[in-house]
Design an enzyme around this catalytic site. Structure first.
Site, mmCIF file in Angstrom:
data_model
loop_
_atom_site.group_PDB
_atom_site.id
_atom_site.type_symbol
_atom_site.label_atom_id
_atom_site.label_comp_id
_atom_site.label_asym_id
_atom_site.label_seq_id
_atom_site.Cartn_x
_atom_site.Cartn_y
_atom_site.Cartn_z
ATOM 1 N N SER A 279 0.816 -1.220 0.000
ATOM 2 C CA SER A 279 0.000 0.000 0.000
ATOM 3 C C SER A 279 0.845 1.263 0.000
ATOM 4 O O SER A 279 0.506 2.249 -0.670
ATOM 5 C CB SER A 279 -0.938 0.010 1.209
ATOM 6 N N HIS A 330 1.034 4.671 4.386
ATOM 7 C CA HIS A 330 0.363 5.313 3.250
ATOM 8 C C HIS A 330 0.850 6.746 3.072
ATOM 9 O O HIS A 330 1.201 7.166 1.961
ATOM 10 C CB HIS A 330 -1.151 5.318 3.462
#
Length: 378
Positions: A279, A330
């Site tokens: 991610s 992230h």
């Protein structure tokens, strides 16, 4: 031959030639803008240049023209994500009762012909060569042919550049990255899942102990099939686009660097919780697309506004409110993707100055993240 072009046609064509061929401005198609030409270059001090050939006979008409211009510029600012937009208005037909010196925002000029440039000293800073570049030896039809040919040649080159950047290219690195993620997951499922996770996940205490390889190996591990499928789908959609836009080498560097920074952000801010998944690297690709799209916002402005930015915001909000999601990875990946894209540069857009500054900031940021993730907790 001189009479084949009237006075206004000559000055308008000379201005178009200068701004398009010398200053890389591009025409803007606007509905309802009659007898005026709008040119755009978002990298210049004057992002918009207007060449107005209709007759402005008094101050009331002049003020209305500028008011109308302001409303159009607001729309362009929203479309191009520009917070400030200087506009240069060049009038070629003003009556005696229209006074530019009374205009509050005085980025306006009246050019009866090119000799009037000398009356506007403010223009020298933005366009120091304009006086010389408006001088032509050709006249009449010869002038028309030369200017038309030069502009057509310039537009052809710009179209070729855009085609080179946006022409779909077969992805190579993206399928390889997806294949690696799938292969590693199959190893985990049919091998020793706990052993692979324990040996290769992003885990702060062991990374600080010297197992630095985990900063990258962890981005190829996934917790379950849904985690894998979601990331592989996102990688296929976003990665294929960015590989085409940036090129294979730059794309791979951005992906791995984003994953690295995401891992460093995770161990610096997420405590000692283990972390796995691509991610962070995928958010880096979204950051890369954000910076790329900003440079090519004439083409991608609507995509950024309606798709990419909402996608980033929604995923960051979900990451913040959903337990078990490493949102710090992230955010770190997003920043890493933007910084590395600045450093590597966007084709036909980035200057050497921007790339050098990008490398300086990226290096300092990486050193800071290494310190925060590895050394600050020792």
């Amino acid at each position: 031959m001189e009479d084949t072009l009237n006075r206004k046609d000559r000055i308008v064509m000379k201005l178009l030639h200068y701004f398009i061929t010398e200053q890389n401005y591009s025409p803007i198609i606007l509905q309802g803008a009659e007898d005026e030409i709008w040119l755009e270059n978002l990298d210049k001090d004057y992002k918009i240049v207007r060449i107005v050939s209709n007759y402005i006979h008094n101050d009331e008409q002049l003020n209305f023209d500028l008011f109308k211009t302001g409303r159009i510029v607001k729309k362009i600012k929203r479309k191009t994500f520009s917070f400030h937009m200087n506009v240069l208005s060049i009038y070629t037909d003003l009556g005696d009762n229209a006074h530019l010196d009374k205009v509050q925002n005085n980025d306006c000029m009246f050019l009866y012909d090119e000799k009037d440039i000398k009356n506007y000293s403010f223009i020298d800073k933005a366009f120091p060569d304009i006086k010389n570049k408006l001088k032509f030896t050709e006249k009449g039809l010869q002038l028309f042919v030369k200017i038309t040919n030069d502009i057509n040649m310039k537009n052809k080159k710009e179209a070729e550049k855009a085609e080179d950047v946006f022409k779909p290219k077969k992805p190579v690195i993206t399928p390889i990255l997806i294949g690696i993620n799938v292969f590693v997951y199959l190893l985990m499922m049919f091998g020793n899942y706990d052993y692979i996770v324990n040996e290769f996940c992003v885990y702060g205490p062991l990374i600080r102990f010297g197992e630095y390889y985990r900063l990258l190996t962890g981005i190829f591990l996934h917790g379950d099939i849904f985690h894998l499928l979601f990331n592989c789908y996102a990688l296929y959609i976003i990665g294929s686009q960015m590989e085409s836009f940036m090129g294979k080498g730059k794309y791979l560097v951005i992906y791995l660097f984003s994953g690295l920074i995401g891992s460093l952000a995770s161990i610096a801010l997420n405590g000692d919780a283990p972390s796995v998944g691509a991610s962070g690297a995928i958010f880096g690709l979204m950051g890369s697309m954000l910076y790329f799209g900003y440079h090519y916002r004439v083409y991608l402005g609507n995509v950024l506004k309606s798709q990419l930015i909402p996608l980033i915001v929604i995923n960051l909000v979900l990451g913040a409110i959903t337990p078990g999601i490493d949102n710090y990875a992230h955010i770190g990946g997003l920043i890493g993707g933007i910084l590395m894209t600045i450093s590597l540069g966007v084709k036909y857009k980035s200057t050497t100055f921007e790339k050098v500054n990008g490398w300086i900031v990226t290096t300092l940021f990486t050193i800071f993240m290494i310190y925060m993730g590895i050394f600050a907790f020792r």
